[in-house]
Write a protein that holds these residues in place. Sequence first.
Motif, short mmCIF file in Angstrom:
data_model
loop_
_atom_site.label_atom_id
_atom_site.label_comp_id
_atom_site.label_asym_id
_atom_site.label_seq_id
_atom_site.Cartn_x
_atom_site.Cartn_y
_atom_site.Cartn_z
N GLN A 228 0.83 -1.20 0.00
CA GLN A 228 0.00 0.00 0.00
C GLN A 228 0.87 1.25 0.00
OE1 GLN A 228 -2.20 1.03 3.59
NE2 GLN A 228 -4.04 1.30 2.37
N ALA A 229 1.92 1.24 0.79
CA ALA A 229 2.81 2.40 0.84
C ALA A 229 3.51 2.62 -0.49
CB ALA A 229 3.84 2.20 1.95
N GLY A 230 3.96 1.53 -1.11
CA GLY A 230 4.63 1.67 -2.40
C GLY A 230 3.73 2.26 -3.46
N CYS A 231 2.48 1.81 -3.48
CA CYS A 231 1.53 2.35 -4.46
C CYS A 231 1.18 3.80 -4.16
CB CYS A 231 0.26 1.50 -4.46
SG CYS A 231 0.51 -0.17 -5.10
N TYR A 232 1.14 4.14 -2.87
CA TYR A 232 0.87 5.53 -2.50
C TYR A 232 1.98 6.44 -3.03
CZ TYR A 232 -0.13 9.59 0.43
OH TYR A 232 -0.41 10.85 0.88
N GLY A 233 3.23 6.03 -2.85
CA GLY A 233 4.34 6.83 -3.35
C GLY A 233 4.34 6.92 -4.86
N ALA A 234 4.03 5.80 -5.52
CA ALA A 234 3.97 5.82 -6.98
C ALA A 234 2.86 6.76 -7.46
CB ALA A 234 3.72 4.40 -7.51
N GLY A 235 1.74 6.78 -6.72
CA GLY A 235 0.65 7.68 -7.09
C GLY A 235 1.03 9.14 -6.99
N LEU A 236 1.80 9.49 -5.93
CA LEU A 236 2.25 10.88 -5.78
C LEU A 236 3.13 11.30 -6.96
CD1 LEU A 236 3.13 11.03 -1.97
CD2 LEU A 236 1.25 12.20 -3.12
N VAL A 237 4.05 10.42 -7.31
CA VAL A 237 4.96 10.76 -8.41
C VAL A 237 4.22 10.80 -9.74
CG1 VAL A 237 7.03 10.04 -9.66
CG2 VAL A 237 6.92 9.78 -7.18
N LEU A 238 3.45 9.74 -10.03
CA LEU A 238 2.73 9.67 -11.29
C LEU A 238 1.69 10.78 -11.40
CD1 LEU A 238 2.49 8.09 -13.90
CD2 LEU A 238 0.84 6.58 -12.79
N GLY A 239 1.03 11.08 -10.27
CA GLY A 239 0.06 12.18 -10.28
C GLY A 239 0.71 13.51 -10.61
N GLY A 240 1.91 13.73 -10.07
CA GLY A 240 2.62 14.97 -10.40
C GLY A 240 3.02 15.03 -11.86
N VAL A 241 3.46 13.90 -12.41
CA VAL A 241 3.85 13.86 -13.83
C VAL A 241 2.63 14.12 -14.73
CG1 VAL A 241 4.72 12.37 -15.67
CG2 VAL A 241 5.81 12.34 -13.43
N VAL A 242 1.52 13.44 -14.42
CA VAL A 242 0.30 13.61 -15.23
C VAL A 242 -0.22 15.04 -15.12
CG1 VAL A 242 -2.11 12.89 -15.45
CG2 VAL A 242 -0.32 11.18 -15.12
N GLY B 24 1.48 17.79 -14.45
CA GLY B 24 2.36 18.70 -15.17
C GLY B 24 2.26 18.56 -16.68
N ALA B 25 2.01 17.35 -17.17
CA ALA B 25 2.00 17.11 -18.61
C ALA B 25 0.63 17.34 -19.25
CB ALA B 25 2.48 15.70 -18.92
N PHE B 26 -0.44 16.91 -18.56
CA PHE B 26 -1.77 16.93 -19.18
C PHE B 26 -2.82 17.73 -18.42
CE2 PHE B 26 0.25 12.76 -20.06
CZ PHE B 26 0.43 12.89 -21.43
N GLY B 27 -2.54 18.09 -17.17
CA GLY B 27 -3.54 18.79 -16.36
C GLY B 27 -4.10 17.87 -15.29
N TRP B 28 -4.63 18.48 -14.22
CA TRP B 28 -5.05 17.68 -13.06
C TRP B 28 -6.27 16.80 -13.33
CZ3 TRP B 28 -9.96 18.47 -11.27
CH2 TRP B 28 -10.59 19.67 -11.60
N ARG B 29 -7.11 17.14 -14.30
CA ARG B 29 -8.30 16.33 -14.55
C ARG B 29 -7.95 14.91 -15.00
NH1 ARG B 29 -9.72 21.51 -15.74
NH2 ARG B 29 -11.74 22.25 -14.94
N TRP B 30 -6.81 14.77 -15.67
CA TRP B 30 -6.43 13.44 -16.16
C TRP B 30 -6.04 12.50 -15.01
CZ3 TRP B 30 -7.16 11.31 -20.78
CH2 TRP B 30 -7.49 12.17 -21.83
N VAL B 31 -5.74 13.06 -13.84
CA VAL B 31 -5.44 12.21 -12.69
C VAL B 31 -6.64 11.33 -12.34
CG1 VAL B 31 -4.88 12.22 -10.23
CG2 VAL B 31 -3.72 13.80 -11.78
N PHE B 32 -7.85 11.88 -12.48
CA PHE B 32 -9.05 11.11 -12.15
C PHE B 32 -9.32 10.03 -13.20
CE2 PHE B 32 -9.48 15.16 -9.99
CZ PHE B 32 -9.79 14.74 -8.70
N PRO C 245 5.25 20.20 -10.14
CA PRO C 245 4.46 19.11 -9.54
C PRO C 245 5.16 17.76 -9.56
CG PRO C 245 3.06 20.50 -10.90
CD PRO C 245 4.46 20.96 -11.13
N ALA C 246 5.79 17.40 -10.68
CA ALA C 246 6.44 16.09 -10.75
C ALA C 246 7.61 16.00 -9.78
CB ALA C 246 6.92 15.83 -12.18
N VAL C 247 8.37 17.07 -9.64
CA VAL C 247 9.52 17.07 -8.72
C VAL C 247 9.04 16.99 -7.27
CG1 VAL C 247 11.54 18.36 -7.94
CG2 VAL C 247 10.93 18.33 -10.36
N SER C 248 7.95 17.69 -6.96
CA SER C 248 7.42 17.62 -5.59
C SER C 248 6.94 16.21 -5.26
CB SER C 248 6.29 18.63 -5.41
OG SER C 248 5.13 18.24 -6.15
#
Length: 340
Positions: free
Chosen positions: A24-38, A40-48, A179-182
């Motif tokens: 669960q922790a690993g997926c949480y961290g991956a979500g933070l990073v991937l969410g920041g990349v998405v 920054g690249a496409f806008g926050w709506r694509w996170v959903f 966002p991706a760096v954060s």
Amino acid sequence: ALLTSVYADGPMRSRALGVFSAAQAGCYGAGLVLGGVVTGAFGWRWVFALQALAAAVTAVAAVRWLPPGERHRRGSLDVTGAGALVAAIALTVFSADLASRPGGGPLAAALLAAAVAGGWLWWRRGRTRGGDAVLLDRDLLRTPGVRTAAVVAGAFYFCVTGSLFLLPLYLQQVRGMPPAVSGLAVLPVSLAVAAAALVSGRLMRTRGPRPLLATGLLLTAGGVLLWCAAGEHSPYLGPVLAGLVVTGIGQGLAFPAITVTGLRDVPDQAHGTASAVTATALQIGSGIGPTVLAGIAQSVGAAGHGELSLGGHHLAYAAAALLLLLVGLPATARLGRRGG
């Protein structure tokens, strides 16, 4: 519930809970990073949209790999009682969100009153209604372990989710990170959670949940408080990273202990419902934490363009840690006096 049905009580179950928490922790961290990349690249709506894709993949994987289990025929679900309980939970979260907004107090109070009415209706319907099965047997809430796990889980994730919602905003708005760096900057918390959860799973069978839970709560609150020392130009390797590591270790120790506590003194056939009570309390804390702490941060004053001030961040971190200590530690102490 799935883990307890596959693994009998003992070392293997404790280890499985540790692996579950680490994953669960690993997926949480991956979500933070991937969410920041998405973002920054496409806008926050694509996170959903990404969340919907993850849910679909998980559903297919569950059908493919999870054991089928046994079917138990029961009466029809008490739809009225179930609807009242679900409405009460949802309205509680909505009222907290509205209460944090300027001028939202009156409507928040009305929604909270409606939530109380829904909870009262569910409670009045009792254990069964005309032979129908209830969504949650209220007698289960009288079990000490279930009550303790629910209270601690709500306070724990109020603090954790709320503070980890604000920390990337601090890194972006105060420190100027993209966002991706954060997201990458917050990743160490997941690594610490994963490592500590594996250790916690092994310690559970010899130490029991109570000392791990108390230690985890103290470390989690302490790590969040370290962020109060982060300034506008503080190095990342200072309070930010130290707080991520300390609170990550605390989370890794506490989460398996919360799960085990919620299943204490509960019959095997009720493990699914008992774990659902803990998960629901967790989600309530996760839903209320970010909006309440963001409202606290905004009360200090904005830094401009809707951004939170550094003082607002510090006040919110302190409030999150204080609530966790004031609610979580007394509940854990009472668990000990009951023989935990």
